[in-house]
Design a protein around this motif. Structure first.
Motif, PDB file in Angstrom:
ATOM      1  N   CYS A 112      -7.323   6.347   1.482  1.00 28.59           N
ATOM      2  CA  CYS A 112      -7.562   7.599   2.214  1.00 28.59           C
ATOM      3  C   CYS A 112      -8.917   7.535   2.928  1.00 28.59           C
ATOM      4  CB  CYS A 112      -7.522   8.774   1.239  1.00 28.59           C
ATOM      5  SG  CYS A 112      -7.667  10.369   2.041  1.00 28.59           S
ATOM      6  N   LEU A 113      -9.959   7.067   2.217  1.00 24.00           N
ATOM      7  CA  LEU A 113     -11.300   6.942   2.836  1.00 24.00           C
ATOM      8  C   LEU A 113     -11.275   5.928   3.976  1.00 24.00           C
ATOM      9  CD1 LEU A 113     -13.483   7.008  -0.406  1.00 24.00           C
ATOM     10  CD2 LEU A 113     -13.638   8.638   1.482  1.00 24.00           C
ATOM     11  N   GLY A 137      -5.877  17.648  -8.570  1.00 28.87           N
ATOM     12  CA  GLY A 137      -5.952  16.584  -7.561  1.00 28.87           C
ATOM     13  C   GLY A 137      -6.724  17.024  -6.323  1.00 28.87           C
ATOM     14  N   VAL A 138      -6.516  18.280  -5.918  1.00 31.97           N
ATOM     15  CA  VAL A 138      -7.236  18.829  -4.751  1.00 31.97           C
ATOM     16  C   VAL A 138      -8.733  18.803  -5.018  1.00 31.97           C
ATOM     17  CG1 VAL A 138      -7.704  20.969  -3.459  1.00 31.97           C
ATOM     18  CG2 VAL A 138      -5.345  20.287  -3.897  1.00 31.97           C
ATOM     19  N   ASP A 139      -9.139  19.306  -6.189  1.00 32.11           N
ATOM     20  CA  ASP A 139     -10.578  19.374  -6.514  1.00 32.11           C
ATOM     21  C   ASP A 139     -11.199  17.984  -6.570  1.00 32.11           C
ATOM     22  OD1 ASP A 139     -10.526  22.110  -6.624  1.00 32.11           O
ATOM     23  OD2 ASP A 139     -10.207  22.216  -8.793  1.00 32.11           O
ATOM     24  N   LYS A 140     -10.469  17.046  -7.182  1.00 29.87           N
ATOM     25  CA  LYS A 140     -10.992  15.673  -7.338  1.00 29.87           C
ATOM     26  C   LYS A 140     -11.217  15.020  -5.972  1.00 29.87           C
ATOM     27  CE  LYS A 140      -9.828  11.293  -9.568  1.00 29.87           C
ATOM     28  NZ  LYS A 140      -8.739  10.504 -10.157  1.00 29.87           N
ATOM     29  N   LEU A 141     -10.218  15.144  -5.087  1.00 32.05           N
ATOM     30  CA  LEU A 141     -10.339  14.529  -3.760  1.00 32.05           C
ATOM     31  C   LEU A 141     -11.431  15.212  -2.940  1.00 32.05           C
ATOM     32  CD1 LEU A 141      -9.240  12.444  -1.749  1.00 32.05           C
ATOM     33  CD2 LEU A 141      -7.563  14.128  -1.008  1.00 32.05           C
ATOM     34  N   GLU A 142     -11.538  16.529  -3.091  1.00 34.08           N
ATOM     35  CA  GLU A 142     -12.571  17.270  -2.341  1.00 34.08           C
ATOM     36  C   GLU A 142     -13.966  16.754  -2.710  1.00 34.08           C
ATOM     37  OE1 GLU A 142     -13.877  21.867  -1.333  1.00 34.08           O
ATOM     38  OE2 GLU A 142     -12.768  21.483  -3.167  1.00 34.08           O
ATOM     39  N   LYS A 143     -14.218  16.597  -4.016  1.00 31.69           N
ATOM     40  CA  LYS A 143     -15.537  16.101  -4.459  1.00 31.69           C
ATOM     41  C   LYS A 143     -15.808  14.714  -3.885  1.00 31.69           C
ATOM     42  CE  LYS A 143     -16.039  18.606  -8.827  1.00 31.69           C
ATOM     43  NZ  LYS A 143     -14.860  18.815  -9.661  1.00 31.69           N
ATOM     44  N   THR A 144     -14.797  13.833  -3.944  1.00 30.56           N
ATOM     45  CA  THR A 144     -14.970  12.458  -3.442  1.00 30.56           C
ATOM     46  C   THR A 144     -15.311  12.467  -1.953  1.00 30.56           C
ATOM     47  OG1 THR A 144     -13.312  11.746  -5.028  1.00 30.56           O
ATOM     48  CG2 THR A 144     -13.868  10.182  -3.299  1.00 30.56           C
ATOM     49  N   LEU A 145     -14.588  13.260  -1.168  1.00 27.89           N
ATOM     50  CA  LEU A 145     -14.827  13.264   0.278  1.00 27.89           C
ATOM     51  C   LEU A 145     -16.195  13.867   0.615  1.00 27.89           C
ATOM     52  CD1 LEU A 145     -11.337  14.173   1.841  1.00 27.89           C
ATOM     53  CD2 LEU A 145     -12.309  11.947   1.370  1.00 27.89           C
ATOM     54  N   ILE A 146     -16.576  14.918  -0.125  1.00 21.90           N
ATOM     55  CA  ILE A 146     -17.900  15.515   0.122  1.00 21.90           C
ATOM     56  C   ILE A 146     -18.987  14.491  -0.194  1.00 21.90           C
ATOM     57  CG2 ILE A 146     -19.540  17.255  -0.750  1.00 21.90           C
ATOM     58  CD1 ILE A 146     -17.090  19.173  -0.966  1.00 21.90           C
ATOM     59  N   VAL A 158       6.587   1.885   8.608  1.00 20.89           N
ATOM     60  CA  VAL A 158       5.730   1.369   7.529  1.00 20.89           C
ATOM     61  C   VAL A 158       4.589   0.553   8.121  1.00 20.89           C
ATOM     62  CG1 VAL A 158       5.663  -0.080   5.453  1.00 20.89           C
ATOM     63  CG2 VAL A 158       7.689   1.294   5.952  1.00 20.89           C
ATOM     64  N   ILE A 159       3.352   0.860   7.685  1.00 16.08           N
ATOM     65  CA  ILE A 159       2.167   0.124   8.145  1.00 16.08           C
ATOM     66  C   ILE A 159       1.712  -0.788   7.011  1.00 16.08           C
ATOM     67  CG2 ILE A 159      -0.185   0.319   9.076  1.00 16.08           C
ATOM     68  CD1 ILE A 159       1.930   1.637  10.891  1.00 16.08           C
ATOM     69  N   ASP A 160       1.848  -2.115   7.226  1.00 18.16           N
ATOM     70  CA  ASP A 160       1.460  -3.071   6.175  1.00 18.16           C
ATOM     71  C   ASP A 160      -0.002  -3.492   6.290  1.00 18.16           C
ATOM     72  OD1 ASP A 160       4.061  -3.213   5.121  1.00 18.16           O
ATOM     73  OD2 ASP A 160       4.661  -4.543   6.763  1.00 18.16           O
ATOM     74  N   GLU A 161      -0.528  -3.389   7.508  1.00 19.73           N
ATOM     75  CA  GLU A 161      -1.887  -3.883   7.757  1.00 19.73           C
ATOM     76  C   GLU A 161      -2.918  -2.895   7.217  1.00 19.73           C
ATOM     77  OE1 GLU A 161      -2.674  -6.906   9.311  1.00 19.73           O
ATOM     78  OE2 GLU A 161      -0.536  -7.192   8.929  1.00 19.73           O
ATOM     79  N   HIS A 162      -3.230  -2.997   5.934  1.00 19.35           N
ATOM     80  CA  HIS A 162      -4.327  -2.194   5.386  1.00 19.35           C
ATOM     81  C   HIS A 162      -4.854  -2.898   4.143  1.00 19.35           C
ATOM     82  CE1 HIS A 162      -2.064  -0.374   1.987  1.00 19.35           C
ATOM     83  NE2 HIS A 162      -1.029  -0.385   2.786  1.00 19.35           N
ATOM     84  N   PRO A 163      -6.056  -2.550   3.688  1.00 21.17           N
ATOM     85  CA  PRO A 163      -6.704  -3.346   2.627  1.00 21.17           C
ATOM     86  C   PRO A 163      -6.103  -3.203   1.231  1.00 21.17           C
ATOM     87  CG  PRO A 163      -8.276  -1.907   3.790  1.00 21.17           C
ATOM     88  CD  PRO A 163      -6.929  -1.499   4.216  1.00 21.17           C
ATOM     89  N   TYR A 164      -5.204  -2.245   1.024  1.00 22.28           N
ATOM     90  CA  TYR A 164      -4.722  -2.007  -0.347  1.00 22.28           C
ATOM     91  C   TYR A 164      -3.197  -2.039  -0.418  1.00 22.28           C
ATOM     92  CZ  TYR A 164      -9.472  -0.232  -0.386  1.00 22.28           C
ATOM     93  OH  TYR A 164     -10.821  -0.109  -0.230  1.00 22.28           O
ATOM     94  N   PRO A 165      -2.569  -3.151  -0.003  1.00 22.60           N
ATOM     95  CA  PRO A 165      -1.097  -3.167   0.026  1.00 22.60           C
ATOM     96  C   PRO A 165      -0.516  -3.137  -1.388  1.00 22.60           C
ATOM     97  CG  PRO A 165      -1.972  -5.331   0.531  1.00 22.60           C
ATOM     98  CD  PRO A 165      -3.148  -4.423   0.427  1.00 22.60           C
ATOM     99  N   LEU A 166       0.684  -2.610  -1.463  1.00 23.91           N
ATOM    100  CA  LEU A 166       1.402  -2.543  -2.743  1.00 23.91           C
ATOM    101  C   LEU A 166       2.342  -3.738  -2.816  1.00 23.91           C
ATOM    102  CD1 LEU A 166       2.208  -0.716  -5.244  1.00 23.91           C
ATOM    103  CD2 LEU A 166       3.999   0.202  -3.771  1.00 23.91           C
ATOM    104  N   ASP A 167       2.315  -4.431  -3.927  1.00 24.04           N
ATOM    105  CA  ASP A 167       3.249  -5.533  -4.126  1.00 24.04           C
ATOM    106  C   ASP A 167       4.678  -4.974  -4.015  1.00 24.04           C
ATOM    107  OD1 ASP A 167       4.911  -7.470  -5.061  1.00 24.04           O
ATOM    108  OD2 ASP A 167       4.030  -7.641  -7.054  1.00 24.04           O
TER     109      ASP A 167
END
Length: 413
Positions: free
Chosen positions: A236-237, A257-266, A370-379
């Motif tokens: 997400c970042l 989950g909302v609160d956790k992500l909000e803190k991380t983004l802030i 589907v976008i495969d080109e990203h740093p955290y692909p799923l096996d």
């Protein structure tokens, strides 16, 4: 076709023109004549299709002829029941805008805020009441709301209302109104339970269906990223830094989950606010206003809090957690690309959410890119991680009978 041809009077036409609408759209063109003819109507249309005006304008038109009653003697003639506070506030704003040049009085009541100011407004007499089910029944029980004169009952977002467990409240409200009333039921989708409700309370309804129940806007570019659950925040970042720009709503399944992500983004320097069910109404409204004014450009929300929110110029929707109800996906991405604009929808899918993607694609009848080109692909072969307890059970064997007890003993009986 123009609003004038739909037999809407000049004072309302003037307000509609000032709100920036020249001609009715499809849902308005089909619905307004039925409402003016006092028919019961079921309307299936997505949020963002202008359905509030489809019931607001004909209701105002019907009440316009009777608007000369002194303010003190006003009784509730139209009741609009809405599942969430945000939606109720938005409907009230629409009614007030369209009735600017009339004498008609509108108010909104909902839970989560003080009941006293709402009682004061109701005492003065109003024509149109917009309410959430719980607060409406509270006020009725305390004799501040009289539903004996209701001519039109509107159930807005009926599918969400039933999902939120309001079915009994809705039936009770319907019984409290007059027998002769007209009922208008609006729903983004018409699942079986909405159909059941309609059959039990509507009288030979006309049906209006605008676009397929499942349709997603052609103007939304929908992208899918497969990612391990543990890497969702990093992805997400990464997307916010490199790909996603502008005004964004991020959906999460839970308030935690909302609160956790909000803190991380802030902590990462983003301008963020959030709305979820645990926040007070004032806090939710403030967050929404800050987002609309551009003081923050990211809003993190749960589905219930975000349903029906009308935000213009929304560039992207991010499904941080995928919804297990496919229709919810349609509602979420319908926040962007409104009124002919284009928008983006990004969905982050972990291994345990793959089945949700299948049902979503079946509903919208299209394949997500589907976008495969990203740093955290799923096996691709990754199975969802199931956390098992380390304990291997009781140290005692099953049955736990001692050897002695197993010997055949002569009993006294």
């Amino acid at each position: 076709m123009s609003f004038k041809e739909l037999k809407i009077s000049r004072p309302i036409l003037r307000a509609v023109a000032e709100a920036g609408y020249d001609n009715p759209n499809l849902v308005q063109e089909k619905t307004i004549p039925f409402v003016l003819n006092k028919r019961d109507v079921i309307v299936s249309a997505q949020t963002g299709t202008g359905k509030t005006a489809a019931f607001a304008l004909p209701i105002l038109q019907s009440l316009l002829d009777k608007q000369d009653a002194p303010k003190k003697g006003k009784t509730v003639k139209a009741l609009i029941v809405s599942p969430t506070r945000e939606l109720a506030i938005q409907i009230e704003e629409n009614f007030k805008a369209y009735s600017t040049y009339t004498n008609l009085r509108t108010t909104v009541v909902f839970g989560g805020t003080s009941i006293e100011p709402q009682k004061d407004v109701l005492k003065k007499g109003i024509d149109i009441l917009i309410a959430t089910p719980g607060r409406l029944l509270d006020l009725h029980k305390q004799d501040f709301v009289n539903l004996d004169y209701v001519e039109t009952l509107v159930l807005d977002e009926a599918d969400l209302m039933l999902d939120m467990g309001f079915i009994d409240d809705v039936k009770k409200i319907e019984r409290l109104c007059t027998k002769e009333k007209q009922i208008l039921l609006f729903s983004a989708t018409i699942p079986y339970k909405v159909e059941q409700l309609a059959n039990s309370i509507l009288n030979e309804p006309e049906r209006v269906e605008v676009s397929q129940n499942s349709s997603t806007s052609k103007n939304v570019n929908q992208l899918l990223y497969y990612v391990p659950k543990r890497n969702k925040i990093e992805l997400c970042l990464h997307l916010l830094r490199n790909t996603i720009k502008g005004n964004i709503i991020i959906f999460r399944r839970t308030k935690f989950g909302v609160d956790k992500l909000e803190k991380t983004l802030i902590n990462n320097g983003y301008k963020v606010d959030s709305i979820h069910g645990d926040k007070s109404q004032t806090a939710r409204q403030e967050a929404l206003n800050r987002f609309k004014k551009g003081e923050v450009n990211i809003l993190i929300a749960t589905d219930v809090a975000a349903r029906g929110i009308d935000i213009n110029d929304l560039d992207a929707v991010v499904n941080f957690d995928l919804p297990n109800v496919p229709e919810t996906y349609v509602h979420r991405i319908g926040r962007t690309a409104r009124a002919g604009n284009t928008g983006m929808a990004y969905s982050l899918c972990s291994a345990d959410e793959k089945s949700y993607i299948i049902t979503i694609q079946q509903l919208i009848q299209m394949q997500l890119d589907v976008i495969d080109e990203h740093p955290y692909p799923l096996d691709p072969k990754a199975k969802p991680i199931i956390h098992k307890s380390k304990k291997t059970g009781s140290k005692h064997k099953k049955g736990r009978k001692s050897v002695a007890s197993k010997k055949k003993k002569k009993r006294w009986y």
